[in-house]
Write a protein that holds these residues in place. Structure first.
Motif, PDB file in Angstrom:
ATOM      1  N   GLN A   1     -15.464 -13.077  -2.332  1.00 13.30           N
ATOM      2  CA  GLN A   1     -14.127 -13.073  -1.742  1.00 13.30           C
ATOM      3  C   GLN A   1     -13.876 -11.861  -0.848  1.00 13.30           C
ATOM      4  OE1 GLN A   1     -11.033 -13.878  -4.573  1.00 13.30           O
ATOM      5  NE2 GLN A   1     -12.084 -15.666  -5.387  1.00 13.30           N
TER       6      GLN A   1
ATOM      7  N   ALA B   1     -10.113  -8.858  -3.819  1.00 12.01           N
ATOM      8  CA  ALA B   1      -9.292  -9.718  -4.677  1.00 12.01           C
ATOM      9  C   ALA B   1      -8.452  -8.860  -5.602  1.00 12.01           C
ATOM     10  CB  ALA B   1     -10.172 -10.658  -5.499  1.00 12.01           C
ATOM     11  N   SER B   2      -7.295  -9.378  -5.961  1.00 11.76           N
ATOM     12  CA  SER B   2      -6.449  -8.692  -6.934  1.00 11.76           C
ATOM     13  C   SER B   2      -6.985  -8.961  -8.338  1.00 11.76           C
ATOM     14  CB  SER B   2      -5.008  -9.188  -6.832  1.00 11.76           C
ATOM     15  OG  SER B   2      -4.924 -10.528  -7.299  1.00 11.76           O
TER      16      SER B   2
ATOM     17  N   GLU C   1      -6.194 -12.481  -9.335  1.00 11.94           N
ATOM     18  CA  GLU C   1      -7.085 -13.468  -8.709  1.00 11.94           C
ATOM     19  C   GLU C   1      -8.445 -13.481  -9.400  1.00 11.94           C
ATOM     20  OE1 GLU C   1      -5.285 -13.252  -4.164  1.00 11.94           O
ATOM     21  OE2 GLU C   1      -6.838 -11.829  -4.777  1.00 11.94           O
TER      22      GLU C   1
ATOM     23  N   SER D   1      -8.124 -15.273 -12.689  1.00 10.83           N
ATOM     24  CA  SER D   1      -8.011 -16.716 -12.477  1.00 10.83           C
ATOM     25  C   SER D   1      -9.378 -17.351 -12.240  1.00 10.83           C
ATOM     26  CB  SER D   1      -7.092 -16.986 -11.287  1.00 10.83           C
ATOM     27  OG  SER D   1      -7.060 -18.357 -10.989  1.00 10.83           O
ATOM     28  N   VAL D   2     -10.204 -16.706 -11.456  1.00 15.97           N
ATOM     29  CA  VAL D   2     -11.529 -17.260 -11.128  1.00 15.97           C
ATOM     30  C   VAL D   2     -12.485 -17.170 -12.312  1.00 15.97           C
ATOM     31  CG1 VAL D   2     -13.565 -16.958  -9.650  1.00 15.97           C
ATOM     32  CG2 VAL D   2     -11.281 -16.807  -8.663  1.00 15.97           C
TER      33      VAL D   2
ATOM     34  N   LYS E   1      -6.183 -10.950 -18.200  1.00  8.91           N
ATOM     35  CA  LYS E   1      -5.816  -9.869 -17.274  1.00  8.91           C
ATOM     36  C   LYS E   1      -6.138  -8.489 -17.855  1.00  8.91           C
ATOM     37  CE  LYS E   1      -2.452 -12.549 -14.723  1.00  8.91           C
ATOM     38  NZ  LYS E   1      -1.052 -12.759 -14.374  1.00  8.91           N
TER      39      LYS E   1
ATOM     40  N   PRO F   1      -5.446  -5.065  -4.444  1.00  6.37           N
ATOM     41  CA  PRO F   1      -6.775  -5.681  -4.442  1.00  6.37           C
ATOM     42  C   PRO F   1      -7.878  -4.628  -4.541  1.00  6.37           C
ATOM     43  CG  PRO F   1      -5.830  -5.730  -2.251  1.00  6.37           C
ATOM     44  CD  PRO F   1      -4.778  -5.182  -3.169  1.00  6.37           C
TER      45      PRO F   1
END
Length: 143
Positions: free
Chosen positions: A23, A26-27, A30, A33-34, A39, A71
């Motif tokens: 990517q 990314a944060s 994110e 999520s992937v 978190k 990010p």
């Protein structure tokens, strides 16, 4: 915390690095999520990678609801790899950073096309390149 050898990263650290390669930036949300990691787990992994200078925070993303996302991305100077190209008459040794950019390249004639001579030449040129560019050997990911 001392910097570990990059070869000793856990599978979770490597998965986060892989996502960032794909990517670019990314944060933490994110990445979570992937990967499917929580978190807090991602926050700890990113903290480790930041302390080890493998990733760094980029400018905050604005214009979204809530606190701006911070990010992260892989730092190209965090590691390097060596590539070798050879024929019966020469060997070329190239160092690339984590972004795939060439750090330096050297080409040397091969006096004798034997595996022993080739290995010795590659080793010699690799050491010379590492010294000339002042690369940290513990950041060598592979050849």
């Amino acid at each position: 915390m001392t910097k570990p050898l990059l070869q000793n990263l856990t599978a979770s650290h490597r998965r986060v690095i892989e996502i960032l390669f794909q990517q670019g930036s990314a944060s933490r949300a994110e990445i979570a999520s992937v990967t499917g990691f929580t978190k807090p787990t991602i926050s700890q992994i990113v903290q480790d990678l930041t302390e080890w200078e493998v990733v760094g925070e980029d400018a905050a993303r604005k214009g979204l609801r809530g606190q701006p996302a911070r990010p992260v991305s892989v730092r190209r100077q965090a590691g390097f790899a060596i590539g070798v190209n050879f024929s019966t008459s020469f060997a070329e040794v190239v160092a690339v950073d984590l972004a795939g950019s060439v750090i330096d390249a050297v080409q040397a004639p091969l006096d004798e096309p034997s595996p022993e001579c080739l290995a010795a030449l590659i080793h010699e040129e690799m050491e010379r390149l590492i010294r000339r560019k002042r690369l940290a050997k513990n950041r060598l990911l592979g050849a």
